[in-house]
Design a protein around this motif. Sequence first.
Motif, PDB file in Angstrom:
ATOM      1  N   THR A  59       0.827  -1.307   0.089  1.00 18.50           N
ATOM      2  CA  THR A  59      -0.086   0.165  -0.072  1.00 18.50           C
ATOM      3  C   THR A  59       0.843   1.226   0.008  1.00 18.50           C
ATOM      4  OG1 THR A  59      -0.091   0.181   2.429  1.00 18.50           O
ATOM      5  CG2 THR A  59      -2.017  -1.352   1.062  1.00 18.50           C
ATOM      6  N   THR A  60       0.439   2.272  -0.399  1.00 14.01           N
ATOM      7  CA  THR A  60       1.136   3.614  -0.665  1.00 14.01           C
ATOM      8  C   THR A  60       0.243   4.521   0.316  1.00 14.01           C
ATOM      9  OG1 THR A  60       1.785   3.045  -2.803  1.00 14.01           O
ATOM     10  CG2 THR A  60       1.924   5.330  -2.101  1.00 14.01           C
ATOM     11  N   ALA A  61       0.690   5.475   1.125  1.00 21.23           N
ATOM     12  CA  ALA A  61       0.207   6.456   1.976  1.00 21.23           C
ATOM     13  C   ALA A  61       0.701   7.708   1.546  1.00 21.23           C
ATOM     14  CB  ALA A  61       0.412   6.128   3.246  1.00 21.23           C
ATOM     15  N   VAL A  62       0.073   8.910   1.884  1.00 19.61           N
ATOM     16  CA  VAL A  62       0.394  10.159   1.609  1.00 19.61           C
ATOM     17  C   VAL A  62       0.045  10.909   2.882  1.00 19.61           C
ATOM     18  CG1 VAL A  62      -0.034  10.512  -0.828  1.00 19.61           C
ATOM     19  CG2 VAL A  62      -2.006  10.923   0.655  1.00 19.61           C
ATOM     20  N   TYR A  63       0.970  11.745   3.275  1.00 21.06           N
ATOM     21  CA  TYR A  63       0.942  12.351   4.587  1.00 21.06           C
ATOM     22  C   TYR A  63       1.468  13.818   4.487  1.00 21.06           C
ATOM     23  CZ  TYR A  63       5.891  11.628   4.800  1.00 21.06           C
ATOM     24  OH  TYR A  63       7.301  11.753   4.403  1.00 21.06           O
ATOM     25  N   CYS A  64       0.681  14.568   5.483  1.00 17.21           N
ATOM     26  CA  CYS A  64       1.411  16.055   5.522  1.00 17.21           C
ATOM     27  C   CYS A  64       2.294  16.047   6.858  1.00 17.21           C
ATOM     28  CB  CYS A  64       0.169  17.096   5.841  1.00 17.21           C
ATOM     29  SG  CYS A  64      -0.317  17.016   7.488  1.00 17.21           S
ATOM     30  N   ASP A  65       3.253  17.080   6.883  1.00 20.15           N
ATOM     31  CA  ASP A  65       4.248  17.017   7.842  1.00 20.15           C
ATOM     32  C   ASP A  65       3.744  16.769   9.092  1.00 20.15           C
ATOM     33  OD1 ASP A  65       5.996  17.659   5.704  1.00 20.15           O
ATOM     34  OD2 ASP A  65       6.226  19.791   6.059  1.00 20.15           O
ATOM     35  N   ALA A  66       2.650  17.246   9.535  1.00 22.68           N
ATOM     36  CA  ALA A  66       2.152  16.968  10.962  1.00 22.68           C
ATOM     37  C   ALA A  66       2.117  15.569  11.175  1.00 22.68           C
ATOM     38  CB  ALA A  66       1.127  17.847  11.200  1.00 22.68           C
ATOM     39  N   GLU A  67       1.699  14.795  10.286  1.00 25.92           N
ATOM     40  CA  GLU A  67       1.431  13.392  10.511  1.00 25.92           C
ATOM     41  C   GLU A  67       2.657  12.358   9.961  1.00 25.92           C
ATOM     42  OE1 GLU A  67      -2.246  13.450   8.046  1.00 25.92           O
ATOM     43  OE2 GLU A  67      -3.365  13.645   9.910  1.00 25.92           O
ATOM     44  N   MET A  68       3.642  12.908   9.816  1.00 28.20           N
ATOM     45  CA  MET A  68       4.648  11.966   9.255  1.00 28.20           C
ATOM     46  C   MET A  68       5.019  10.712   9.892  1.00 28.20           C
ATOM     47  SD  MET A  68       7.908  14.520  10.051  1.00 28.20           S
ATOM     48  CE  MET A  68       9.197  13.641   9.276  1.00 28.20           C
ATOM     49  N   ASN A  69       4.589  10.716  11.552  1.00 30.27           N
ATOM     50  CA  ASN A  69       4.560   9.645  12.224  1.00 30.27           C
ATOM     51  C   ASN A  69       3.350   9.079  12.508  1.00 30.27           C
ATOM     52  OD1 ASN A  69       7.810  10.004  12.506  1.00 30.27           O
ATOM     53  ND2 ASN A  69       7.237  12.038  13.832  1.00 30.27           N
ATOM     54  N   GLY A  70       2.576   8.940  11.505  1.00 29.16           N
ATOM     55  CA  GLY A  70       1.143   8.506  11.762  1.00 29.16           C
ATOM     56  C   GLY A  70       0.948   7.172  11.733  1.00 29.16           C
ATOM     57  N   LYS A  71       0.042   6.561  12.253  1.00 24.65           N
ATOM     58  CA  LYS A  71      -0.088   5.038  12.150  1.00 24.65           C
ATOM     59  C   LYS A  71      -0.214   4.554  10.582  1.00 24.65           C
ATOM     60  CE  LYS A  71      -2.506   1.190  14.312  1.00 24.65           C
ATOM     61  NZ  LYS A  71      -3.251   0.604  15.305  1.00 24.65           N
ATOM     62  N   HIS A  72      -0.884   5.298   9.895  1.00 24.54           N
ATOM     63  CA  HIS A  72      -1.083   5.023   8.542  1.00 24.54           C
ATOM     64  C   HIS A  72       0.003   4.913   7.535  1.00 24.54           C
ATOM     65  CE1 HIS A  72      -1.320   9.461   7.792  1.00 24.54           C
ATOM     66  NE2 HIS A  72      -1.267   9.074   6.413  1.00 24.54           N
ATOM     67  N   VAL A  73       1.247   5.985   8.028  1.00 25.20           N
ATOM     68  CA  VAL A  73       2.458   5.989   7.411  1.00 25.20           C
ATOM     69  C   VAL A  73       3.079   4.799   7.656  1.00 25.20           C
ATOM     70  CG1 VAL A  73       4.465   7.396   7.022  1.00 25.20           C
ATOM     71  CG2 VAL A  73       2.303   8.635   7.377  1.00 25.20           C
ATOM     72  N   ALA A  74       3.275   4.557   8.958  1.00 24.15           N
ATOM     73  CA  ALA A  74       3.916   3.238   9.455  1.00 24.15           C
ATOM     74  C   ALA A  74       3.481   2.079   9.089  1.00 24.15           C
ATOM     75  CB  ALA A  74       3.895   3.379  11.055  1.00 24.15           C
ATOM     76  N   MET A  75       2.092   1.906   8.732  1.00 25.39           N
ATOM     77  CA  MET A  75       1.775   0.544   8.425  1.00 25.39           C
ATOM     78  C   MET A  75       1.656   0.353   6.763  1.00 25.39           C
ATOM     79  SD  MET A  75      -1.662   0.363  10.439  1.00 25.39           S
ATOM     80  CE  MET A  75      -2.067  -1.607   9.927  1.00 25.39           C
ATOM     81  N   ALA A  76       1.987   1.503   5.958  1.00 25.88           N
ATOM     82  CA  ALA A  76       1.998   1.532   4.492  1.00 25.88           C
ATOM     83  C   ALA A  76       3.357   0.893   4.115  1.00 25.88           C
ATOM     84  CB  ALA A  76       1.867   2.719   3.921  1.00 25.88           C
ATOM     85  N   ASP A  77       3.156   0.390   2.776  1.00 28.12           N
ATOM     86  CA  ASP A  77       4.444  -0.210   2.388  1.00 28.12           C
ATOM     87  C   ASP A  77       5.398   1.045   1.731  1.00 28.12           C
ATOM     88  OD1 ASP A  77       3.708  -2.875   2.481  1.00 28.12           O
ATOM     89  OD2 ASP A  77       2.662  -2.587   0.583  1.00 28.12           O
ATOM     90  N   GLU A  78       4.714   1.825   1.474  1.00 23.38           N
ATOM     91  CA  GLU A  78       5.725   3.226   1.190  1.00 23.38           C
ATOM     92  C   GLU A  78       4.783   4.497   1.373  1.00 23.38           C
ATOM     93  OE1 GLU A  78       6.556   3.273  -3.075  1.00 23.38           O
ATOM     94  OE2 GLU A  78       4.717   2.611  -3.530  1.00 23.38           O
ATOM     95  N   ALA A  79       5.288   5.618   1.708  1.00 21.22           N
ATOM     96  CA  ALA A  79       4.732   6.784   1.871  1.00 21.22           C
ATOM     97  C   ALA A  79       5.353   8.163   1.421  1.00 21.22           C
ATOM     98  CB  ALA A  79       4.750   6.978   3.437  1.00 21.22           C
TER      99      ALA A  79
END
Length: 126
Positions: free
Chosen positions: A1-21
């Motif tokens: 899976t691929t996730a996108v994030y803003c700077d405030a969420e760089m350590n978010g759970k969805h980022v950690a669980m994704a194959d790439e972010a």
Amino acid sequence: TTAVYCDAEMNGKHVAMADEAFRLGPPPATSSYLRKDKVIEIAKAAGAQAIHPGYGFLSENAEFAELCAQNGIQFIGPPASAITSMGSKSESKNIMIAARVPVIPGYQGEDQDPAFLAEQADLIGY
């Protein structure tokens, strides 16, 4: 899976669980999550075949759904035409009436003359 994030969420759970972010940008949504062009650019770079837009932000954006289609990316959600229809209360009501879904009585016409509207209100009841 691929996730996108803003700077405030760089350590978010969805980022950690994704194959790439991929980083979208700084926290204001207008600089990150609402950047349709950036989301499409990232999806193409990641080789994504589909985009689940999440909830809010681009999930109810007909322009984004259409942009996905134009770029050969499946938008996981309703088609752009349905999103546009959902955005109009009167069109939504007309769709429900055509589908024989019970709706609350009301006047749907274009005539907005106060006297005519009063007549319609009398017919509908209070």
